[in-house]
Structure formats: structure tokens, C-alpha cells
Design a protein around this motif. Structure first.
Motif, short mmCIF file in Angstrom:
data_model
loop_
_atom_site.label_atom_id
_atom_site.label_comp_id
_atom_site.label_asym_id
_atom_site.label_seq_id
_atom_site.Cartn_x
_atom_site.Cartn_y
_atom_site.Cartn_z
N ALA A 253 0.82 -1.21 0.00
CA ALA A 253 0.00 0.00 0.00
C ALA A 253 0.85 1.26 0.00
O ALA A 253 0.35 2.35 -0.24
N PHE A 254 2.13 1.13 0.26
CA PHE A 254 3.02 2.28 0.26
C PHE A 254 3.53 2.64 -1.14
O PHE A 254 3.91 3.77 -1.39
N VAL A 255 3.54 1.68 -2.06
CA VAL A 255 4.16 1.88 -3.37
C VAL A 255 3.24 2.66 -4.31
O VAL A 255 2.15 2.23 -4.63
N GLY A 256 3.72 3.83 -4.71
CA GLY A 256 3.00 4.65 -5.67
C GLY A 256 1.82 5.40 -5.08
O GLY A 256 1.02 5.97 -5.81
N SER A 257 1.70 5.39 -3.75
CA SER A 257 0.55 6.07 -3.11
C SER A 257 1.07 7.13 -2.15
O SER A 257 2.27 7.22 -1.88
N ASP A 258 0.15 7.89 -1.58
CA ASP A 258 0.52 8.88 -0.58
C ASP A 258 0.18 8.39 0.83
O ASP A 258 0.02 9.17 1.76
N LEU A 259 0.13 7.08 1.02
CA LEU A 259 -0.20 6.50 2.33
C LEU A 259 0.76 6.99 3.41
O LEU A 259 0.33 7.41 4.48
N GLU A 260 2.04 6.94 3.14
CA GLU A 260 3.00 7.30 4.19
C GLU A 260 2.87 8.77 4.58
O GLU A 260 2.96 9.11 5.76
N VAL A 261 2.60 9.65 3.63
CA VAL A 261 2.41 11.06 3.94
C VAL A 261 1.19 11.24 4.84
O VAL A 261 1.23 11.98 5.83
N ILE A 262 0.10 10.55 4.52
CA ILE A 262 -1.12 10.65 5.32
C ILE A 262 -0.89 10.11 6.73
O ILE A 262 -1.25 10.75 7.72
N VAL A 263 -0.27 8.95 6.83
CA VAL A 263 -0.05 8.32 8.13
C VAL A 263 0.88 9.18 8.99
O VAL A 263 0.61 9.43 10.16
N ARG A 264 1.95 9.67 8.40
CA ARG A 264 2.89 10.50 9.17
C ARG A 264 2.26 11.84 9.57
O ARG A 264 2.48 12.32 10.68
N SER A 265 1.47 12.44 8.69
CA SER A 265 0.86 13.73 9.01
C SER A 265 -0.13 13.60 10.16
O SER A 265 -0.36 14.56 10.90
N GLN A 266 -0.71 12.42 10.33
CA GLN A 266 -1.65 12.18 11.43
C GLN A 266 -0.96 11.57 12.65
O GLN A 266 -1.62 11.18 13.61
N GLN A 267 0.37 11.47 12.58
CA GLN A 267 1.19 10.92 13.67
C GLN A 267 0.76 9.52 14.08
O GLN A 267 0.74 9.17 15.26
N ILE A 268 0.43 8.72 13.08
CA ILE A 268 0.04 7.32 13.30
C ILE A 268 1.30 6.49 13.50
O ILE A 268 2.24 6.57 12.73
N LYS A 269 1.28 5.66 14.53
CA LYS A 269 2.41 4.79 14.82
C LYS A 269 2.02 3.31 14.80
O LYS A 269 2.87 2.44 14.73
#
Length: 186
Positions: A105-121
Motif C-alpha cells: 500500500a506504500f508503493v505509488g501512493s501517498d499513504l506514508e504522507v497521510i499516516v505521518r501527518s496524522q502521527q500514526i504509529k
């Protein structure tokens, strides 16, 4: 005990087109629906990922053993139709849907940006198929130091023995494995 402020539920590849190929997906959909309802009721963000491509499929390399074989099947498919999430699990307003280009789900998507911006761990994962999006996303998320929970009955594979082997032997090295009910009961 999970901290709802740093946890997100990832609903991965729960697309009509993919689920209709899986035998007995009704129980899976019911389990995932309960997990989504629990997340929403407890202010746990729900984030969706679907696999999809641009018109003409420029992201698919013909030498990719899996996706290269899909290209001929997908070239006449409307991507909007292919990416449709089953209605019982559809996102509500403000729940992000990221479009990925490979298994993870990380490849070619903005998942990591969304997760990090919401401080998801802590990522709680469900979806299809276990040997594809679940395995790839879990391994990449573990390498990125996320805490992981995988909902075993919120995932399914074309081959039951592969699903079982991954849930019992491989994925426990990287994640807590729970049923949807176990996760809901905390």
C-alpha cells in the motif's frame, strides 16, 4: 491497550473486482465491516488503499511477473469500476482512499504522507489478498518501524493454506495477529 490517537485501520484492496474472485468473501466482508464500525465509533482513522492505474496502464511493466500478466485483462477495464470498494465497506466522508501501484500500500501512493501527518504509529491491517497486499504492506511497514496488528479473519487469500501459513509462521514475526473480534474487545 491501543492509543486511538496514534492508531489507524488500513482497509486494503477490498475492491468488488477482487472480492468476487474469492470464495466465501461474505464472511470476510462482515468481519471487516465490524472492524470499520468499531474504528469509527472509537475515533480510530480508517484509511483505504486500492490498486489502480492510469489510462493506458503506463505504470505496469510487462516484465513484472504479476502485474505484467494483469495488463491484458485490465486494458479494457474502466479503472473507476476496477477500483470500486464493496458498498458494505465503502469509505465515508473524510476517510482517505489512496491508489497504489503494486502489492504494498506504500508503493505509488501517498499513504506514508497521510499516516505521518496524522502521527500514526500503529497500523491495524485487513484486506485481500494475504499473500499480496497484506504481506507486502506488513513487511514494508515493519521496516518503517510501525507497530502492526493484522486481523486474521479480516484477510483472505485464494489459497487457504497460504493464508494460514502466513498468519501462523511469517507475519507473527512482524505483527500481532488477532481476529477482528479480539481487536474490537481489546
Amino acid at each position: 491497550m491501543q492509543n486511538n490517537n496514534s492508531t489507524a485501520l488500513l482497509v486494503l484492496d477490498m475492491q468488488e473486482n477482487l472480492l468476487q474472485r474469492l470464495e466465501g468473501s461474505e464472511k470476510l466482508i462482515d468481519n471487516v465491516s465490524k472492524a470499520i464500525q468499531y474504528a469509527r465509533e472509537n475515533t480510530i482513522p480508517v484509511i483505504y488503499a486500492v490498486v489502480g492505474f492510469k489510462k493506458g496502464l503506463p505504470e505496469i511493466n510487462i516484465h513484472n511477473k504479476t502485474f505484467g500478466n494483469l495488463a491484458s485483462m485490465l486494458e479494457k477495464t474502466r479503472m473507476e469500476d476496477f477500483m470500486t470498494i464493496v458498498p458494505q465497506l465503502a469509505p465515508v466522508e473524510n476517510e482517505p482512499v489512496v491508489i497504489k501501484k503494486r502489492f504494498s500500500a506504500f508503493v505509488g501512493s501517498d499513504l506514508e504522507v497521510i499516516v505521518r501527518s496524522q502521527q500514526i504509529k500503529h497500523l491495524v491491517m485487513c484486506g485481500v489478498v494475504t499473500s499480496g497486499v497484506i504481506l507486502s504492506t506488513a513487511l514494508e511497514a515493519a521496516d518503517k518501524d510501525y507497530q502492526l496488528t493484522i486481523l486474521s479473519d479480516g484477510c483472505q487469500d485464494q489459497q487457504l493454506d497460504v493464508h494460514q501459513m502466513l498468519m501462523e509462521k511469517i507475519l507473527p514475526r512482524h505483527a500481532v495477529i488477532q481476529t477482528c473480534e479480539e481487536w474490537i474487545k481489546g
